[in-house]
Enzyme design. Structure first.
Site, short mmCIF file in Angstrom:
data_model
loop_
_atom_site.label_atom_id
_atom_site.label_comp_id
_atom_site.label_asym_id
_atom_site.label_seq_id
_atom_site.Cartn_x
_atom_site.Cartn_y
_atom_site.Cartn_z
N CYS A 1 0.82 -1.22 0.00
CA CYS A 1 0.00 0.00 0.00
C CYS A 1 0.85 1.27 0.00
O CYS A 1 0.34 2.36 -0.23
CB CYS A 1 -0.95 -0.01 1.19
N HIS B 1 -3.44 6.83 3.08
CA HIS B 1 -3.85 5.54 2.52
C HIS B 1 -5.23 5.19 3.07
O HIS B 1 -5.46 5.26 4.28
CB HIS B 1 -2.83 4.47 2.89
N ASN C 1 -10.16 -0.49 0.07
CA ASN C 1 -8.70 -0.36 0.09
C ASN C 1 -8.15 -0.85 -1.25
O ASN C 1 -8.32 -2.01 -1.60
CB ASN C 1 -8.16 -1.20 1.26
O1 UT7 Z 1 -3.75 -1.71 3.64
C1 UT7 Z 1 -2.75 -1.97 4.60
C2 UT7 Z 1 -3.18 -1.52 5.90
N1 UT7 Z 1 -4.37 -2.23 6.32
C3 UT7 Z 1 -4.93 -1.87 7.41
O2 UT7 Z 1 -4.44 -0.94 8.01
C4 UT7 Z 1 -6.10 -2.63 7.97
C5 UT7 Z 1 -6.06 -2.55 9.46
N2 UT7 Z 1 -7.09 -3.30 10.16
C6 UT7 Z 1 -8.40 -2.95 10.14
O3 UT7 Z 1 -8.82 -2.08 9.40
C7 UT7 Z 1 -9.32 -3.63 11.11
O4 UT7 Z 1 -8.55 -4.38 12.05
C8 UT7 Z 1 -10.37 -4.56 10.47
C9 UT7 Z 1 -11.43 -3.72 9.75
C10 UT7 Z 1 -9.71 -5.50 9.49
C11 UT7 Z 1 -11.09 -5.36 11.55
O5 UT7 Z 1 -11.65 -4.49 12.51
P1 UT7 Z 1 -11.43 -4.75 14.08
O6 UT7 Z 1 -12.16 -3.73 14.80
O7 UT7 Z 1 -9.94 -4.84 14.31
O8 UT7 Z 1 -12.16 -6.13 14.29
P2 UT7 Z 1 -11.57 -7.52 14.82
O9 UT7 Z 1 -10.71 -8.14 13.77
O10 UT7 Z 1 -10.99 -7.34 16.18
O11 UT7 Z 1 -12.91 -8.32 14.97
C12 UT7 Z 1 -13.89 -7.96 15.93
C13 UT7 Z 1 -15.04 -8.94 15.80
C14 UT7 Z 1 -14.60 -10.41 15.80
O12 UT7 Z 1 -15.57 -11.15 16.49
P3 UT7 Z 1 -15.31 -11.63 17.99
O13 UT7 Z 1 -14.04 -12.42 17.95
O14 UT7 Z 1 -15.18 -10.37 18.79
O15 UT7 Z 1 -16.52 -12.43 18.29
C15 UT7 Z 1 -14.60 -10.76 14.33
O16 UT7 Z 1 -14.83 -12.13 14.12
O17 UT7 Z 1 -15.71 -8.73 14.55
C16 UT7 Z 1 -15.78 -9.94 13.84
N3 UT7 Z 1 -15.71 -9.67 12.42
C17 UT7 Z 1 -16.79 -9.39 11.68
N4 UT7 Z 1 -18.09 -9.32 11.96
C18 UT7 Z 1 -18.93 -9.00 10.97
C19 UT7 Z 1 -14.60 -9.60 11.64
N5 UT7 Z 1 -14.94 -9.29 10.39
C20 UT7 Z 1 -16.29 -9.15 10.38
C21 UT7 Z 1 -17.22 -8.86 9.38
N6 UT7 Z 1 -18.53 -8.77 9.71
N7 UT7 Z 1 -16.86 -8.60 8.12
#
Ligand code: UT7
Length: 329
Positions: free
Chosen positions: A116, A256, A286
């Protein structure tokens, strides 16, 4: 070191494939909701390229627009750099395919892989080449088809990525440079947090790599998020320092477009209002190395930026890689 030439940004262009994938469409593919995607990422829709539309095709369309905006003919280009991590093929480079589509022969062309952060890395390379007098007119492209490297059963990642391309034409000049500064950084110790493990020499393609979905992007989102914010803040401050400019001098910040919450956290740490931060991730998702250049093109086309404005591009991606550039449009 005294530079022989300054760098002029002549024009920009962008292209997004026709097909749009909305959050409502994603609800039909994985267990998710528009509410979750919107509140956790800010994303609403993203573009998907057609099966028979490789990365070089969308790069070509963005390039033609940038060349028109610059009033430059393809035969005037003497170097092409394509920032991409989703190339047409492992070899030859996407830049070679783009070169042929543009009808140009015998100039050097290459791809640059910095995830990225790719466009800002490519900008640094182009800046250096022009300043020392090696090349005069450079076509710089960020082009990605991430949707083709996405695991459509993984709700953690498939909601994030999209396809798109942006391009910029740069030319040597005898005036002060439009690229005031570039700062770059990387730390390969974090490679395992965001990668595309299959298809290279570590994991050559086999039935197993396909079955295990190793040809799709894997990410530990939370860890990437945590690293992205401080690195982007640091990069933004460094590029400003190198340019001898202050936050107040910058009309628009173009970070980004990985996640709305990352953008808000970076803005908060820099103590700038979100009105000065360009956001288009709700329409694009993204798109890796294509994010900052397509966002810049949109900001110019919609009048958010006018001639002479200072802009800061701030990036972060797999590697980890990061960087920032202060430019004048
Ligand atoms: O391009 C290079 C740079 N990229 C980035 O910077 C991306 C950085 N990361 C992010 O943007 C975020 O971490 C994400 C959007 C990918 C995820 O958001 P988060 O707030 O960190 O969520 P998480 O991974 O901690 O997941 C929280 C909960 C989980 O459930 P439990 O374990 O709390 O029960 C996930 O299973 O949300 C769940 N979850 C979803 N639920 C509904 C994860 N993806 C989804 C989804 N829909 N699509």
């Amino acid at each position: 070191m005294n530079n022989k030439y300054g760098v002029k940004i002549l024009g920009t262009g962008s292209y997004f494939p026709e097909k749009i994938l909305t959050n409502a469409d994603l609800v039909k593919i994985v267990e998710t909701s528009d509410e979750w995607i919107t509140t956790r990422t800010g994303m609403k829709e993203r573009h998907l390229s057609a099966k028979d539309e490789p990365t070089s095709d969308i790069a070509y369309k963005a390039s033609i627009e940038a060349l028109k905006a610059s009033n430059v003919k393809p035969e005037e280009i003497d170097l092409i750099i394509v920032a991409t991590i989703t190339p047409d093929m492992l070899t030859p480079s996407t830049a070679c395919f783009l070169q042929t589509k543009l009808g140009i022969k015998n100039i050097p062309v290459f791809d640059l892989s910095a995830a990225c952060s790719g466009f800002v890395y490519a900008l640094a390379v182009a800046k250096a080449f022009i300043e020392v007098g090696l090349y005069k007119t450079i076509l710089l492209v960020g082009s990605e088809e991430l949707a083709k490297f996405t695991d459509w059963t993984d709700r953690n990642t498939c909601i994030l990525f999209g396809d798109g391309a942006g391009a910029m034409v740069l030319r040597a000049c005898n005036e002060p440079s439009d690229i005031l500064s570039v700062y770059l950084g990387a730390d390969g110790a974090y490679a395992g947090l965001l990668d595309l493990p299959g298809g290279g020499t570590r994991n050559p393609a086999t039935h197993d790599t396909v079955n295990e979905k190793m040809h799709a992007i894997k990410m530990l989102g939370k860890d990437v998020f945590k690293a992205a914010v401080p690195k982007m803040v640091f990069a933004a401050e460094k590029a400003l320092e190198f340019a001898a400019k202050k936050l107040e001098d910058i009309k628009l910040f173009i970070p980004h477009q990985a996640n709305m919450r990352i953008l808000e956290a970076v803005a908060k740490k820099l103590e700038i209002s979100m009105e000065r931060v360009f956001v288009n991730l709700h329409k694009t998702g993204n798109i890796s190395s294509a994010t900052t250049i397509t966002a810049l093109d949109e900001a110019i086309k919609t009048g958010r930026l006018v001639k002479g404005d200072l802009v800061e591009l701030v990036v972060f991606g797999a590697g980890f890689t990061w960087g920032a550039a202060v430019i004048r449009v």
